[in-house]
Design an enzyme around this catalytic site. Structure first.
Site, PDB file in Angstrom:
ATOM      1  N   TRP A 163      -3.205   0.602   1.077  1.00 24.00           N
ATOM      2  CA  TRP A 163      -2.859   1.099   2.412  1.00 24.00           C
ATOM      3  C   TRP A 163      -2.034   0.113   3.225  1.00 24.00           C
ATOM      4  O   TRP A 163      -1.447   0.488   4.234  1.00 24.00           O
ATOM      5  CB  TRP A 163      -4.133   1.416   3.203  1.00 24.00           C
ATOM      6  CG  TRP A 163      -5.139   0.294   3.193  1.00 24.00           C
ATOM      7  CD1 TRP A 163      -6.188   0.164   2.322  1.00 24.00           C
ATOM      8  CD2 TRP A 163      -5.162  -0.864   4.026  1.00 24.00           C
ATOM      9  NE1 TRP A 163      -6.862  -1.006   2.567  1.00 24.00           N
ATOM     10  CE2 TRP A 163      -6.250  -1.658   3.612  1.00 24.00           C
ATOM     11  CE3 TRP A 163      -4.376  -1.307   5.096  1.00 24.00           C
ATOM     12  CZ2 TRP A 163      -6.575  -2.867   4.219  1.00 24.00           C
ATOM     13  CZ3 TRP A 163      -4.691  -2.517   5.696  1.00 24.00           C
ATOM     14  CH2 TRP A 163      -5.779  -3.281   5.258  1.00 24.00           C
ATOM     15  N   ASN A 164      -1.995  -1.172   2.832  1.00 24.99           N
ATOM     16  CA  ASN A 164      -1.467  -2.150   3.794  1.00 24.99           C
ATOM     17  C   ASN A 164       0.042  -2.068   3.987  1.00 24.99           C
ATOM     18  O   ASN A 164       0.539  -2.428   5.051  1.00 24.99           O
ATOM     19  CB  ASN A 164      -1.942  -3.579   3.475  1.00 24.99           C
ATOM     20  CG  ASN A 164      -1.531  -4.083   2.128  1.00 24.99           C
ATOM     21  OD1 ASN A 164      -1.216  -3.305   1.232  1.00 24.99           O
ATOM     22  ND2 ASN A 164      -1.525  -5.388   1.968  1.00 24.99           N
ATOM     23  N   ARG A 172       8.438   0.041  -3.974  1.00 23.98           N
ATOM     24  CA  ARG A 172       8.631  -1.049  -4.926  1.00 23.98           C
ATOM     25  C   ARG A 172       8.304  -0.609  -6.350  1.00 23.98           C
ATOM     26  O   ARG A 172       8.743  -1.209  -7.314  1.00 23.98           O
ATOM     27  CB  ARG A 172       7.691  -2.154  -4.453  1.00 23.98           C
ATOM     28  CG  ARG A 172       7.670  -3.428  -5.114  1.00 23.98           C
ATOM     29  CD  ARG A 172       7.067  -4.450  -4.177  1.00 23.98           C
ATOM     30  NE  ARG A 172       5.706  -4.783  -4.534  1.00 23.98           N
ATOM     31  CZ  ARG A 172       4.958  -5.653  -3.865  1.00 23.98           C
ATOM     32  NH1 ARG A 172       5.431  -6.224  -2.773  1.00 23.98           N
ATOM     33  NH2 ARG A 172       3.753  -5.938  -4.254  1.00 23.98           N
ATOM     34  N   LYS A 187      -0.332   8.372  -6.522  1.00 30.31           N
ATOM     35  CA  LYS A 187      -1.570   8.509  -5.733  1.00 30.31           C
ATOM     36  C   LYS A 187      -1.547   7.483  -4.619  1.00 30.31           C
ATOM     37  O   LYS A 187      -1.749   6.286  -4.849  1.00 30.31           O
ATOM     38  CB  LYS A 187      -2.826   8.296  -6.575  1.00 30.31           C
ATOM     39  CG  LYS A 187      -4.060   8.820  -5.826  1.00 30.31           C
ATOM     40  CD  LYS A 187      -5.372   8.271  -6.309  1.00 30.31           C
ATOM     41  CE  LYS A 187      -5.766   6.988  -5.649  1.00 30.31           C
ATOM     42  NZ  LYS A 187      -5.856   7.009  -4.169  1.00 30.31           N
ATOM     43  N   PRO A 188      -1.301   7.948  -3.389  1.00 30.76           N
ATOM     44  CA  PRO A 188      -1.311   6.996  -2.269  1.00 30.76           C
ATOM     45  C   PRO A 188      -2.740   6.629  -1.886  1.00 30.76           C
ATOM     46  O   PRO A 188      -3.707   7.211  -2.385  1.00 30.76           O
ATOM     47  CB  PRO A 188      -0.630   7.765  -1.134  1.00 30.76           C
ATOM     48  CG  PRO A 188      -0.622   9.207  -1.533  1.00 30.76           C
ATOM     49  CD  PRO A 188      -1.024   9.319  -2.970  1.00 30.76           C
ATOM     50  N   GLY A 239      -3.513  -3.234  -5.521  1.00 31.58           N
ATOM     51  CA  GLY A 239      -4.757  -3.089  -4.769  1.00 31.58           C
ATOM     52  C   GLY A 239      -5.652  -4.282  -5.031  1.00 31.58           C
ATOM     53  O   GLY A 239      -5.187  -5.363  -5.414  1.00 31.58           O
ATOM     54  N   GLU A 261      -0.808  -5.557  -9.534  1.00 28.44           N
ATOM     55  CA  GLU A 261      -0.516  -6.463  -8.406  1.00 28.44           C
ATOM     56  C   GLU A 261      -1.776  -6.507  -7.552  1.00 28.44           C
ATOM     57  O   GLU A 261      -2.079  -5.554  -6.827  1.00 28.44           O
ATOM     58  CB  GLU A 261       0.681  -5.933  -7.597  1.00 28.44           C
ATOM     59  CG  GLU A 261       1.957  -5.769  -8.413  1.00 28.44           C
ATOM     60  CD  GLU A 261       2.582  -7.090  -8.844  1.00 28.44           C
ATOM     61  OE1 GLU A 261       2.133  -8.151  -8.372  1.00 28.44           O
ATOM     62  OE2 GLU A 261       3.510  -7.055  -9.662  1.00 28.44           O
ATOM     63  N   LEU A 262      -2.513  -7.621  -7.637  1.00 27.61           N
ATOM     64  CA  LEU A 262      -3.872  -7.632  -7.079  1.00 27.61           C
ATOM     65  C   LEU A 262      -4.000  -8.597  -5.911  1.00 27.61           C
ATOM     66  O   LEU A 262      -3.016  -8.986  -5.298  1.00 27.61           O
ATOM     67  CB  LEU A 262      -4.860  -7.940  -8.208  1.00 27.61           C
ATOM     68  CG  LEU A 262      -4.649  -7.112  -9.492  1.00 27.61           C
ATOM     69  CD1 LEU A 262      -5.647  -7.491 -10.568  1.00 27.61           C
ATOM     70  CD2 LEU A 262      -4.706  -5.618  -9.196  1.00 27.61           C
ATOM     71  N   CYS A 295      -1.248  -9.336   1.006  1.00 26.29           N
ATOM     72  CA  CYS A 295      -1.742  -9.995  -0.213  1.00 26.29           C
ATOM     73  C   CYS A 295      -1.221 -11.422  -0.321  1.00 26.29           C
ATOM     74  O   CYS A 295      -1.851 -12.261  -0.948  1.00 26.29           O
ATOM     75  CB  CYS A 295      -1.339  -9.184  -1.440  1.00 26.29           C
ATOM     76  SG  CYS A 295       0.439  -8.909  -1.520  1.00 26.29           S
ATOM     77  N   GLU A 392     -10.308 -13.823  -0.658  1.00 20.69           N
ATOM     78  CA  GLU A 392      -9.216 -13.262   0.140  1.00 20.69           C
ATOM     79  C   GLU A 392      -9.758 -12.850   1.511  1.00 20.69           C
ATOM     80  O   GLU A 392     -10.699 -12.057   1.602  1.00 20.69           O
ATOM     81  CB  GLU A 392      -8.665 -12.041  -0.600  1.00 20.69           C
ATOM     82  CG  GLU A 392      -7.472 -11.431   0.045  1.00 20.69           C
ATOM     83  CD  GLU A 392      -6.869 -10.308  -0.797  1.00 20.69           C
ATOM     84  OE1 GLU A 392      -7.634  -9.465  -1.312  1.00 20.69           O
ATOM     85  OE2 GLU A 392      -5.635 -10.284  -0.914  1.00 20.69           O
TER      86      GLU A 392
END
Ligand code: NAD
Length: 492
Positions: A163-164, A172, A187-188, A239, A261-262, A295, A392
């Site tokens: 969501w960010n 991307r 899937k958003p 996510g 991409e975490l 992130c 994080e």
């Protein structure tokens, strides 16, 4: 007379009857609804129709049917579609409705929402350019045989996003997938889906029906059928590290290509020769961008003892000057956390750090009530073991520690297991680059808080994931190399 741009009209259409399901070029409404909460006041403001397993299966079928034509479309045709999308994104960045919707859903400042749309346009343009630059190579190493080496579309791509950055992260992934010739199953995030649905609608206007199919819904209902579909060959996920592990495991039985991409825990190193004022400005961006919910946000701030006093005083003062308020108001520097952000979790992180010996140096000023607000907070003398330094943070809490031993600071970052971004501030760039080379990170900013650029690869190591987005590597993530050996074709 005010003109209504096409993206403003698209936002109007999306908001008139919000649905998270678009399959084969047609919007679907369903009886299952999800309320959306406004970050500024914490109240539900609208709801969106969500899809189920049947919608997901229909979407996969539509994408599979779109595959032969889209993968065979000449690169120039695919590139032209991408550039048309980029033009609209650029116009939207300067328009009224889409930036305001992003702000309304996520709480990010309007200027950042505009920036997100502009960045999204760059992804579409860069991928169109990279596609056209790609050329088949012919090797004549074996006598009498020519080896033709070409990049081909991998298959249908499943794209799962957070969501960010509800537009630029999908962009991307979707831009390179489409450039490569891969139809998309999108899937958003359920947290800020409307901004993503505007992108889905815009894409549908410029692409053949079924080339991008979008289904918002429970991950098990949506993602499982997609990953099981024989034409799906790649899943690109952004996510949390936790969910990234689940996606990797779900992709494993069919050996699907994964781009993961975490989460991150970026170190921010202020070297003894740093320009203190420049380092403070760099950290303001690296920490408080997107209200701290990025992130690549600076998570562990290590300041050399030689400059620590001046740096900490200046950074605390700069933090206390930040205006916390309505993100639609141009005077605001920090808005509320997105609905997924949890002020109580941040408060716990701060309290835990204080219990471990840290000190709150920046104020925890009063914030608007109600809503998802958290005042920017600076913690100093943070011990290495504090959770705020190892996990994080994902919010406007800056954790600062003074170092005397650079090796120890670098080791503290490596011990986190994350490897996404890093920052180094110092006036001798050769020294700063040598320090950067020792960090476990896919991207490092030297005296800059904005290291990301769509033409360059971006990707994490360790707990931050694997694979790349952006640059030629981002395009190749959706491609398979084919070598065709042609006997008797040695001179062609
Ligand atoms: P999240 O992992 O909770 O959700 C991401 C997406 O995965 C959402 O669409 C969600 O619906 C979906 N999802 C949830 N459970 C799933 C499952 N079991 N199977 C498949 N999909 C599932 O992350 P979030 O809270 O939306 O985003 C914040 C996280 O994303 C942070 O950790 C942040 O660092 C990370 N992030 C990473 C990058 C990067 O480029 N490395 C960029 C932005 C955000």
């Amino acid at each position: 007379m005010t003109t209504v741009s096409s993206s403003d009209a698209t936002v109007g259409a999306v908001l008139a009857e919000p649905t998270g399901v678009v399959v084969d070029g047609r919007r679907r409404t369903t009886s299952s609804r999800r309320p959306l909460v406004a970050p500024v006041d914490g109240k539900p403001w609208t709801e969106i129709a969500v899809g189920g397993r049947q919608d997901a299966e229909d979407a996969a079928g539509a994408a599979a049917r779109a595959l032969p034509a889209w993968s065979a479309a000449p690169p120039a045709e695919r590139a032209a579609s991408l550039r048309a999308v980029a033009d609209e994104l650029d116009a939207a960045a300067a328009g009224a409705e889409w930036p305001a919707l992003i702000t309304r859903e996520t709480g990010k400042r309007l200027a950042e929402a505009r920036g997100e749309l502009g960045l999204s346009a760059v992804y579409f343009r860069v991928m169109a350019d990279l596609l056209e630059q790609q050329q088949e190579r012919v090797l004549h190493a074996v006598t009498g045989t020519a080896h033709h080496v070409e990049a081909r579309p991998l298959g249908v791509a499943a794209v799962l996003t957070p969501w960010n950055f509800p537009v630029s992260i999908p962009a991307r992934k979707i831009a390179p997938a489409l450039a490569a010739g891969c139809p998309v199953l999108f899937k958003p995030s359920e947290v800020a889906p409307l901004s993503s649905m505007v992108l889905a609608a815009l894409l549908d206007r410029h692409l053949p029906a079924g080339t991008v199919n979008t289904v918002l819904g429970e991950p098990a209902d949506v993602v499982d059928p997609w990953l099981a579909h024989p034409e799906v060959q790649v899943v690109s996920f952004t996510g949390s590290t936790r969910v990234g592990g689940l996606v990797a495991a779900a992709a494993a039985p069919r050996f699907l290509r994964t781009v993961l991409e975490l989460g991150g825990c970026a170190p921010f190193l202020v070297l003894p020769d740093a320009d203190v004022e420049q380092a403070v400005q760099t950290l303001l961006v690296a920490k408080y961008r997107n209200n701290g919910q990025s992130c690549i946000a600076a998570n562990q701030v290590f300041v050399a003892r030689e400059v620590a006093g001046g740096f900490v005083d200046a950074f605390v003062a700069a933090t206390e000057r930040l205006v916390v308020g309505d993100p639609l108001d141009a005077a605001s520097d920090i808005g509320p956390l997105a609905p997924a952000g949890d002020p109580a979790r941040l408060a716990e992180l701060v309290d835990d750090a204080v219990a471990a010996g840290a000190r709150v140096a920046g104020t925890r000023a009063p914030v608007p009530e109600p809503g998802h607000w958290f005042a920017p907070t600076v913690l100093v003398d943070v011990p290495a073991a504090a959770a705020v330094f190892r996990d994080e943070v994902f919010g406007p809490v800056a954790a600062v520690s003074t170092y005397t031993d650079l090796d120890d600071a670098i080791a503290q970052h490596r011990a986190t297991g994350y490897g996404l971004a890093g920052y180094v501030c110092g006036t001798d760039v050769d020294v700063a680059r040598a320090v950067s080379g020792r960090l476990r990170a896919g991207i490092v900013g030297i005296n800059t808080g904005t290291p990301n650029y769509p033409g360059a690869p971006f990707g994490g190591l360790g707990l931050s994931g694997s694979g790349y987005e952006g640059g030629p590597q981002g395009l190749e993530a959706f491609q398979a190399w084919r070598t065709t050996a042609v006997a008797g074709d040695a001179v062609s």
